[in-house]
Design a protein around this motif. Structure first.
Motif, short mmCIF file in Angstrom:
data_model
loop_
_atom_site.label_atom_id
_atom_site.label_comp_id
_atom_site.label_asym_id
_atom_site.label_seq_id
_atom_site.Cartn_x
_atom_site.Cartn_y
_atom_site.Cartn_z
N PHE A 200 0.83 -1.21 0.00
CA PHE A 200 0.00 0.00 0.00
C PHE A 200 0.87 1.26 0.00
O PHE A 200 0.52 2.26 -0.63
CB PHE A 200 -0.93 0.00 1.22
CG PHE A 200 -2.16 -0.85 1.06
CD1 PHE A 200 -2.22 -1.85 0.09
CD2 PHE A 200 -3.25 -0.68 1.88
CE1 PHE A 200 -3.36 -2.64 -0.06
CE2 PHE A 200 -4.40 -1.47 1.75
CZ PHE A 200 -4.44 -2.46 0.77
N CYS A 201 1.98 1.21 0.73
CA CYS A 201 2.89 2.37 0.77
C CYS A 201 3.50 2.62 -0.62
O CYS A 201 3.68 3.78 -1.03
CB CYS A 201 3.99 2.14 1.80
SG CYS A 201 3.47 2.34 3.52
N LYS A 202 3.80 1.53 -1.34
CA LYS A 202 4.41 1.67 -2.67
C LYS A 202 3.40 2.16 -3.70
O LYS A 202 3.74 2.92 -4.60
CB LYS A 202 4.98 0.33 -3.12
CG LYS A 202 6.25 -0.08 -2.40
CD LYS A 202 6.74 -1.44 -2.89
CE LYS A 202 7.98 -1.88 -2.13
NZ LYS A 202 8.43 -3.24 -2.57
N GLU A 203 2.16 1.71 -3.56
CA GLU A 203 1.15 2.01 -4.57
C GLU A 203 0.49 3.38 -4.41
O GLU A 203 -0.25 3.82 -5.28
CB GLU A 203 0.07 0.93 -4.55
CG GLU A 203 0.54 -0.43 -5.05
CD GLU A 203 -0.57 -1.47 -5.06
OE1 GLU A 203 -0.41 -2.47 -5.77
OE2 GLU A 203 -1.59 -1.26 -4.36
N SER A 204 0.75 4.03 -3.29
CA SER A 204 0.07 5.29 -3.00
C SER A 204 1.04 6.32 -2.44
O SER A 204 2.04 5.97 -1.80
CB SER A 204 -1.06 5.04 -1.98
OG SER A 204 -1.50 6.23 -1.40
N ALA A 205 0.74 7.57 -2.68
CA ALA A 205 1.53 8.66 -2.08
C ALA A 205 0.85 9.17 -0.81
O ALA A 205 1.26 10.18 -0.23
CB ALA A 205 1.68 9.79 -3.09
N GLU A 206 -0.17 8.47 -0.37
CA GLU A 206 -0.95 8.86 0.81
C GLU A 206 -0.05 9.01 2.03
O GLU A 206 0.78 8.14 2.31
CB GLU A 206 -2.00 7.77 1.06
CG GLU A 206 -2.95 8.02 2.20
CD GLU A 206 -3.96 6.89 2.33
OE1 GLU A 206 -4.78 6.96 3.26
OE2 GLU A 206 -3.94 5.95 1.51
N SER A 208 1.35 8.67 5.68
CA SER A 208 1.17 7.59 6.65
C SER A 208 2.34 7.54 7.62
O SER A 208 3.50 7.78 7.24
CB SER A 208 1.05 6.24 5.94
OG SER A 208 1.02 5.18 6.88
N ARG A 211 5.36 5.31 6.74
CA ARG A 211 6.45 5.76 5.87
C ARG A 211 7.68 6.15 6.67
O ARG A 211 8.78 6.30 6.10
CB ARG A 211 5.98 6.92 4.99
CG ARG A 211 4.83 6.54 4.07
CD ARG A 211 4.49 7.64 3.08
NE ARG A 211 3.31 7.30 2.30
CZ ARG A 211 3.29 6.46 1.28
NH1 ARG A 211 4.41 5.89 0.89
NH2 ARG A 211 2.16 6.21 0.63
N LEU A 233 -4.14 4.92 5.95
CA LEU A 233 -3.55 3.83 5.17
C LEU A 233 -3.49 2.55 6.01
O LEU A 233 -3.82 1.46 5.53
CB LEU A 233 -2.14 4.22 4.69
CG LEU A 233 -1.46 3.24 3.73
CD1 LEU A 233 -0.57 3.97 2.72
CD2 LEU A 233 -0.60 2.22 4.49
N ARG A 236 -6.82 0.97 6.28
CA ARG A 236 -7.18 0.27 5.05
C ARG A 236 -6.51 -1.10 4.96
O ARG A 236 -7.07 -2.04 4.39
CB ARG A 236 -6.81 1.12 3.83
CG ARG A 236 -7.78 2.25 3.56
CD ARG A 236 -7.68 2.76 2.11
NE ARG A 236 -6.38 3.32 1.81
CZ ARG A 236 -5.50 2.76 0.96
NH1 ARG A 236 -5.79 1.61 0.39
NH2 ARG A 236 -4.35 3.35 0.73
#
Length: 319
Positions: A200-206, A208, A211, A233, A236
């Motif tokens: 999820f961290c790789k697929e999004s710049a959200e 968190s 990170r 994140l 989710r």
């Protein structure tokens, strides 16, 4: 008989407990599982570690039986069979129950896998007391399961029944240690949660909190802490995990119609972060005749004590 012995044999540590008839661990000790050239060396060291606490309760004559919960433990053979994380049992079948019995003067010894031991512990001392149909799911490094139907554990023809962690939940999904792809434990174990968080961290710049943790070092505990702090994140991640686990529980219900699903292990400590999406997904996916019936519960037994109590509840079987 006043006491029984329980051994929680893990890939890293072995924990022994002497348990009274009320389910109290009166003496406990531990040792490393690793570092032995062969099974004989391990058992010799185990007896050396165990002997002092046996003497504290009055000697082996005060012990009625011993139970062992171990990875790849087979109750029908009394052996640990091709356990991937135990060097002295990695490529062979080790008749561990017989080996301990011989060194303890013929004491009856029963061995099963660790998830089955947890189920017996819950039935004897935990939240499943009085239940006849339930499934324990152990959510740790992998996903194990103990299935109880009509008050009896399900062992199957060869003693290996109940590997629900290896239900395939994703076609061509994540590679599992069993060699297949898409197994439940690759998503719903503590390891699986960490993998999902990394993804999820790789697929999004959200933004968190996750990170702040170096790549490859995120744990399921980190995800739970972040989620409890309101990290979207991380929340989710648990929703995704709970969705998969709830759908899998809906599949499990079809063949045993359990009164309850009981969750045990490190990941279960996330509590409602995990259970709420599990229950939601279950009700959305289970057959109508099963809706609203199953309970979703957390184990009432703590840590290594739960595994020891479960093993100590493994009374001798009549074969």
């Amino acid at each position: 008989m006043e006491y029984s012995i329980g051994l929680d044999l893990g890939g890293t540590n072995s924990v022994f407990g002497i348990v009274d008839s009320q389910g109290t661990i009166v003496e406990q000790t531990s040792m490393k599982t690793r570092g032995y050239d062969n099974a004989d060396a391990y058992v010799d060291a185990a007896i050396k570690s165990l002997s002092p606490i046996i003497e504290k309760v009055g000697g082996v004559g005060k012990i009625g039986y011993m139970g062992i919960g171990a990875p790849n433990g087979n109750i029908l053979s009394g052996s640990v069979e091709f356990a991937p994380n135990i060097s002295w049992a990695h490529d062979t079948k080790v008749p561990l129950a017989k080996m301990f019995s011989e060194r303890l003067g013929g004491l009856p010894v029963t061995l099963t896998n660790d998830a089955n031991a947890a189920a017996i512990g819950e039935k004897t001392f935990g939240v499943a007391k009085g239940m006849k149909d339930f499934i324990v799911l152990t959510l740790g490094t992998g996903v194990g399961s103990g299935i109880v139907c009509n008050g009896e554990l399900v062992y199957g023809y060869d003693g290996n029944a109940g590997e629900l962690g290896h239900l395939r939940v994703k076609e061509d999904g994540r590679l599992c240690g069993c060699g297949r792809k898409g197994c439940l434990e690759t998503y719903c174990s503590a390891t699986g949660v960490a993998r999902t968080a990394e993804l999820f961290c790789k697929e999004s710049a959200e933004p968190s909190l996750l990170r702040e943790i170096p790549a490859g070092e995120i744990t399921s505990y980190d995800v739970a802490v972040a989620a409890q702090k309101g990290d979207e994140l991380a929340k989710r991640v648990f929703e995704y995990t709970g969705q998969i686990l709830g759908e899998a529980c809906a599949m499990m219900t079809v063949f045993s119609s359990p009164e309850a699903f009981i969750f045990f292990g490190g990941l279960a400590k996330a509590g409602d972060l995990l259970l709420e999406p599990v229950k939601k997904a279950y009700e959305e996916n289970v057959m109508p005749i099963f809706k609203g019936k199953a309970k979703f519960m957390l184990s009432s037994l703590e840590g290594a004590s739960a595994a020891v109590l479960g093993a100590a509840s493994l009374k001798p079987r009549e074969m």
